[in-house]
Write a protein that holds these residues in place. Sequence first.
Motif, mmCIF file in Angstrom:
data_model
loop_
_atom_site.group_PDB
_atom_site.id
_atom_site.type_symbol
_atom_site.label_atom_id
_atom_site.label_comp_id
_atom_site.label_asym_id
_atom_site.label_seq_id
_atom_site.Cartn_x
_atom_site.Cartn_y
_atom_site.Cartn_z
ATOM 1 N N UNK A 1 12.272 147.968 35.061
ATOM 2 C CA UNK A 1 11.191 147.467 34.218
ATOM 3 C C UNK A 1 10.298 148.611 33.752
ATOM 4 N N UNK A 2 10.088 148.679 32.433
ATOM 5 C CA UNK A 2 9.315 149.754 31.830
ATOM 6 C C UNK A 2 8.478 149.183 30.700
ATOM 7 N N UNK A 3 7.255 149.699 30.547
ATOM 8 C CA UNK A 3 6.367 149.204 29.485
ATOM 9 C C UNK A 3 5.767 150.386 28.725
ATOM 10 N N UNK A 4 5.536 150.225 27.422
ATOM 11 C CA UNK A 4 4.852 151.276 26.659
ATOM 12 C C UNK A 4 3.367 151.278 26.974
ATOM 13 N N UNK A 5 2.785 152.481 27.145
ATOM 14 C CA UNK A 5 1.365 152.553 27.490
ATOM 15 C C UNK A 5 0.599 153.528 26.601
ATOM 16 N N UNK B 1 4.871 156.957 25.100
ATOM 17 C CA UNK B 1 4.687 157.175 26.536
ATOM 18 C C UNK B 1 4.916 155.857 27.266
ATOM 19 N N UNK B 2 5.714 155.897 28.331
ATOM 20 C CA UNK B 2 6.044 154.662 29.039
ATOM 21 C C UNK B 2 5.606 154.737 30.499
ATOM 22 N N UNK B 3 5.510 153.562 31.096
ATOM 23 C CA UNK B 3 5.164 153.409 32.510
ATOM 24 C C UNK B 3 6.271 152.628 33.192
ATOM 25 N N UNK C 1 -3.531 152.179 28.337
ATOM 26 C CA UNK C 1 -3.460 152.417 26.901
ATOM 27 C C UNK C 1 -4.779 152.987 26.376
ATOM 28 N N UNK C 2 -5.893 152.503 26.914
ATOM 29 C CA UNK C 2 -7.208 153.033 26.526
ATOM 30 C C UNK C 2 -7.418 154.433 27.093
ATOM 31 N N UNK C 3 -7.053 154.620 28.357
ATOM 32 C CA UNK C 3 -7.247 155.922 28.988
ATOM 33 C C UNK C 3 -6.492 157.030 28.240
ATOM 34 N N UNK C 4 -5.240 156.753 27.882
ATOM 35 C CA UNK C 4 -4.422 157.761 27.207
ATOM 36 C C UNK C 4 -4.871 158.001 25.775
ATOM 37 N N UNK C 5 -5.525 157.004 25.191
ATOM 38 C CA UNK C 5 -5.927 157.119 23.790
ATOM 39 C C UNK C 5 -7.127 158.032 23.590
ATOM 40 N N UNK C 6 -8.061 158.041 24.564
ATOM 41 C CA UNK C 6 -9.322 158.748 24.293
ATOM 42 C C UNK C 6 -9.686 159.826 25.315
ATOM 43 N N UNK C 7 -8.777 160.180 26.224
ATOM 44 C CA UNK C 7 -9.090 161.188 27.236
ATOM 45 C C UNK C 7 -8.795 162.603 26.730
ATOM 46 N N UNK C 8 -9.555 163.596 27.201
ATOM 47 C CA UNK C 8 -9.191 164.999 26.960
ATOM 48 C C UNK C 8 -7.812 165.279 27.569
ATOM 49 N N UNK C 9 -7.051 166.175 26.923
ATOM 50 C CA UNK C 9 -5.676 166.447 27.366
ATOM 51 C C UNK C 9 -5.512 167.944 27.617
ATOM 52 N N UNK C 10 -4.871 168.275 28.745
ATOM 53 C CA UNK C 10 -4.630 169.665 29.127
ATOM 54 C C UNK C 10 -3.129 169.881 29.322
ATOM 55 N N UNK C 11 -2.700 171.149 29.142
ATOM 56 C CA UNK C 11 -1.272 171.473 29.261
ATOM 57 C C UNK C 11 -1.013 172.142 30.606
#
Length: 445
Positions: free
Chosen positions: A307-311, A335-337, A367-377
């Motif tokens: 079972x996998x869902x898009x997030x 991105x999936x979970x 979905x909200x967290x990934x949409x508006x969080x700062x992202x680092x590599x």
Amino acid sequence: MAERLIPRQALEYIKNKKLRPAFSYKDVWNEEHAAAFTVAKTMQIDVLSDIKKAVEKAIENGTTFEQFKKELKPALMQKGWWGNKEMSDPLTGETVTAQLGSDRRLKTIYSTNLRSAYQKGQYDRTMESDLHPYLMYRIGPSLRHREQHLRWNNLIRPKDDPIWNSIFPPNGYGCKCYTVAVTEARKQKYERDGVPAYNPDTRKTVRLPVQTEAPKPSYRSYFNERKGTLERIPEGITPGFNWNQGQSGRTIPVLQECLKKAQNEMPEAVDSVIRTLQNSTIYRDQLSDFVDQAYKHKIDGKANYKNTAPVGFLDKKLTEFLKTEGIETSGRNLIVLEERLILNGKYSGRHTDDGNAPIQQDWKNLMDYLADSPVYWDSRQKKKNLLFLKKITESRYLKIAVDVLSTERYLKLPKVDTMYYLNIATENEIGISEYNEIMKLKKIR
């Protein structure tokens, strides 16, 4: 339609729907029907529940309409859901004379739900089969057919052709059209010999030519004033049927196709498309249901680790950065979970003991967290991770690592690899120390 041959997927499709009271059929629209069982003017949960249970029973047992009506009608009449009744529209406040239960309405409820369920099962089986690359549109046994539906008769197109997103039957109330899975050999035979069809007038079987190119569609505009939406609907499709119920539960390939189309046809608008998808209540509701199901599996021990869902999505800024790192994300910017991550023992064990495990609502908010969080590599390890750092309070952050080189067997898409809290008020490895290490990484967004 052979209603007694409805497969397992069809019954699950109906059973998994949640009750959704609605005053108007326009209140639950298009894809919303994938997760909602509704009947217009049915505002009482107990009445709606009775109808849904009767539909489930009819699908499971192959019940005829007459038996369906015989069992359901007395219960609806006893609860007052029958005939005409004065009702207040909760949207407008207007009092109207509403048609509740009737023999005709029960027939519509029965046939629409059973045919939709059958087509859902048919679609799933076709998409899972490597032997059937095509679908063929067939008109049903009605005495009279909608003109546009006749134009689609015997149309054979690849099963992943976008045309099925609009014309996958049923395409209206009372529509008896259906689809048939077709092999490459069968397609060639039909092209050579025609498709057999019984002529009731002559009582003989004739052969009709197939179509391999879809007729050029014509569209009309339709405004749903209760939802405030304007859409273009192909001629021949009843408003509210302009979607493919077969794709419910197949969210990931649907989103992949949508993103691929946007990238190919309007690359400058990809981020706008992503924002629209992120704001969709349909996908948010599906994620919430996915998480609830995972927690239920935690309790009953019946997990399905596939079972996998898009997030979330890799927006233009992220995909362009990844290209500079030699990572091509074309067709892989979803991105999936995986359910197995939610069920992982480290979240009920070590992370819980340390007080930094995510709670159920955190998974639902991904979905909200990934949409508006700062992202680092983060390229410090063999895995190449995008680190999303969501600020929850002044002293607590949620770290979400997304593996962009995922080797996950089923989808091979970027996936959430881990998620836990950092308490920067503490001096341990999952507190200020790890936070400071992240701050040294390259910030992308």
